[in-house]
Design an enzyme around this catalytic site. Structure first.
Site, PDB file in Angstrom:
ATOM      1  N   SER A 272       0.788  -1.237   0.000  1.00  0.00           N
ATOM      2  CA  SER A 272       0.000   0.000   0.000  1.00  0.00           C
ATOM      3  C   SER A 272       0.818   1.285   0.000  1.00  0.00           C
ATOM      4  O   SER A 272       0.253   2.356  -0.247  1.00  0.00           O
ATOM      5  CB  SER A 272      -0.926   0.028   1.202  1.00  0.00           C
ATOM      6  OG  SER A 272      -2.173  -0.452   0.816  1.00  0.00           O
TER       7      SER A 272
ATOM      8  N   LYS B 216       0.585   3.456  -2.929  1.00  0.00           N
ATOM      9  CA  LYS B 216      -0.530   4.407  -3.110  1.00  0.00           C
ATOM     10  C   LYS B 216      -0.015   5.844  -3.035  1.00  0.00           C
ATOM     11  O   LYS B 216      -0.596   6.756  -3.622  1.00  0.00           O
ATOM     12  CB  LYS B 216      -1.622   4.146  -2.062  1.00  0.00           C
ATOM     13  CG  LYS B 216      -2.328   2.796  -2.326  1.00  0.00           C
ATOM     14  CD  LYS B 216      -3.244   2.377  -1.203  1.00  0.00           C
ATOM     15  CE  LYS B 216      -4.050   1.144  -1.589  1.00  0.00           C
ATOM     16  NZ  LYS B 216      -4.057   0.049  -0.680  1.00  0.00           N
TER      17      LYS B 216
ATOM     18  N   TYR C 261      -2.776  -1.427 -10.620  1.00  0.00           N
ATOM     19  CA  TYR C 261      -2.777  -1.262  -9.154  1.00  0.00           C
ATOM     20  C   TYR C 261      -1.956  -2.375  -8.501  1.00  0.00           C
ATOM     21  O   TYR C 261      -1.114  -2.137  -7.629  1.00  0.00           O
ATOM     22  CB  TYR C 261      -4.231  -1.279  -8.646  1.00  0.00           C
ATOM     23  CG  TYR C 261      -4.344  -1.501  -7.153  1.00  0.00           C
ATOM     24  CD1 TYR C 261      -4.266  -0.430  -6.269  1.00  0.00           C
ATOM     25  CD2 TYR C 261      -4.491  -2.787  -6.623  1.00  0.00           C
ATOM     26  CE1 TYR C 261      -4.338  -0.636  -4.895  1.00  0.00           C
ATOM     27  CE2 TYR C 261      -4.564  -3.001  -5.255  1.00  0.00           C
ATOM     28  CZ  TYR C 261      -4.486  -1.923  -4.404  1.00  0.00           C
ATOM     29  OH  TYR C 261      -4.546  -2.122  -3.045  1.00  0.00           O
TER      30      TYR C 261
ATOM     31  N   TYR D 240      -4.720   3.339   7.893  1.00  0.00           N
ATOM     32  CA  TYR D 240      -6.069   2.778   7.807  1.00  0.00           C
ATOM     33  C   TYR D 240      -6.930   3.220   8.986  1.00  0.00           C
ATOM     34  O   TYR D 240      -6.838   4.350   9.430  1.00  0.00           O
ATOM     35  CB  TYR D 240      -6.016   1.235   7.715  1.00  0.00           C
ATOM     36  CG  TYR D 240      -5.126   0.750   6.623  1.00  0.00           C
ATOM     37  CD1 TYR D 240      -5.358   1.142   5.304  1.00  0.00           C
ATOM     38  CD2 TYR D 240      -4.058  -0.071   6.868  1.00  0.00           C
ATOM     39  CE1 TYR D 240      -4.547   0.703   4.280  1.00  0.00           C
ATOM     40  CE2 TYR D 240      -3.243  -0.515   5.842  1.00  0.00           C
ATOM     41  CZ  TYR D 240      -3.499  -0.117   4.562  1.00  0.00           C
ATOM     42  OH  TYR D 240      -2.699  -0.550   3.554  1.00  0.00           O
TER      43      TYR D 240
ATOM     44  N   VAL E 278       0.999  -3.989   3.663  1.00  0.00           N
ATOM     45  CA  VAL E 278       0.912  -5.322   4.266  1.00  0.00           C
ATOM     46  C   VAL E 278       2.158  -6.188   4.016  1.00  0.00           C
ATOM     47  O   VAL E 278       2.279  -7.264   4.573  1.00  0.00           O
ATOM     48  CB  VAL E 278      -0.360  -6.091   3.842  1.00  0.00           C
ATOM     49  CG1 VAL E 278      -1.619  -5.443   4.384  1.00  0.00           C
ATOM     50  CG2 VAL E 278      -0.436  -6.264   2.338  1.00  0.00           C
TER      51      VAL E 278
END
Ligand code: GLU
Length: 339
Positions: free
Chosen positions: A77, A80, A201, A253, A271
């Site tokens: 992530s 991102k 992605y 998150y 992760v």
């Protein structure tokens, strides 16, 4: 140049900082058994949970490195941030925030409930739904190879490659992300080819990075998008401001609030066990520790950052101004006993 970690109110030497970090590493190692490596992507389940490494790259002074800071792992992530960064530079903030909100979601990283029930837009670009929306925009303008080149440049790491095993492993188990992507298409948020957006992605999540490379990128963000050595501007100041704000409010998150309170450094987790933390105007930090807490954040990495944030005063909300002042008798502490 003084051999110090740059905290402007404190001339702590490199050796003193290193000692603090070594002690913090020992404390952090103790919580490793309380977490577990991600295995919903089968290939990630093979990671050694006991790995732990950190690289701190101050704006002034030398890097401090410890443990497995050069081990390669997938960025997941944290990519991102790279995608958002490129999207902001290409499309500008207005266009991005027409598609994606900028609010913490309070749900898990791969949730689709809030997207379907509460809003027609993903809550923010740092959860899966938001990043898939950004991927849908990016594929119309850049190729994955362009993104690989940007990632190498931002991380000053020319050895970053696509980890094919992790990519294929995730592609064969990504029903949930596929469901999110099609939901986004049904809401006209993804207007390009859905399967291509999903592949893009997932490829971005499968880049093999190191904690040191993440600290290089974080250093650039801590320095307003200007290279610490080259003095060249790589990113617009406004892009950097948006990235840091979202990292603080949404980067961890549904654990972002507590993390902001305990650590206070804009951070993004992945992760794969990575953490990229931007101690503004002070240092860029990269951490690797694949044992995760239930929210999907590196358990030892968060502990490590909590320790060093306090001891090295790296939190955004620590202020040096009154550090030397004697304790003030706040009137709030004084009770008169009157009704
Ligand atoms: N590739 C992962 C996914 O989409 C990234 C999640 C994460 O790092 O939090 O599930």
């Amino acid at each position: 140049m003084p051999n110090t970690l740059h905290v402007d109110y404190d001339l702590m030497t490199h050796d003193e900082s290193e000692k603090i970090i070594r002690e913090a590493m020992e404390k952090a190692r103790q919580v490793i058994p309380e977490g577990k490596v991600a295995d919903y992507i089968p290939e990630l389940g093979k990671a050694d949970p006991n790995k732990l490494g950190i690289c701190i790259y101050p704006l002034q002074g030398e890097k401090i490195t410890m443990g497995d800071y050069q081990t390669r792992f997938t960025i997941q992530s944290i990519s991102k941030i790279i995608s958002l960064c490129v999207a902001l530079e290409i499309f500008g903030a207005k266009k991005i925030f027409e598609k994606v909100e900028a609010e913490p979601s309070g749900e898990a990283f791969n949730s689709l409930v809030e997207l379907d029930l509460n809003s027609n837009k993903p809550y923010n670009p740092l959860i899966n739904s938001g990043a898939l929306a950004i991927a849908g925009m990016l594929i119309e303008e850049v190729s994955f190879h362009d993104m690989l080149r940007f990632s190498r440049e931002l991380c000053s790491d020319h050895d970053i490659e696509l980890n094919r095993k992790v990519y294929e492993s995730e592609m064969s188990t990504c029903s949930r992300n596929r469901a999110i992507a099609y939901l986004l298409e049904s809401k006209n948020i993804i207007e390009s080819d859905v399967e291509d957006a999903l592949k893009f992605y997932t490829k971005m999540c499968s880049l093999d990075v190191t904690a040191e490379g993440l600290s290089n990128f974080a250093n650039l963000l801590a320095n307003d998008g200007v290279g610490n050595i080259t003095k060249k501007r790589y990113l617009a100041s406004d892009t950097v401001r948006i990235l840091k704000t979202l990292m603080l409010t949404c980067g961890m998150y549904d654990g972002s609030g507590t993390y902001a309170l305990e650590v206070g450094i804009p951070t993004k987790s992945g992760v794969g066990g990575g953490l990229m933390a931007v101690s503004d105007k002070r240092a860029g930090i990269g951490v690797f520790g694949p044992s995760l807490d239930p929210r999907g954040n590196s358990i030892a990495g968060c502990r490590l950052l909590k320790e060093i944030s306090r001891k090295l005063r790296l939190s955004l909300f620590f202020d040096s101004t009154y550090l030397g002042a004697s304790r003030i008798d706040y009137s709030l502490n004084q009770r008169t006993g009157e009704e």
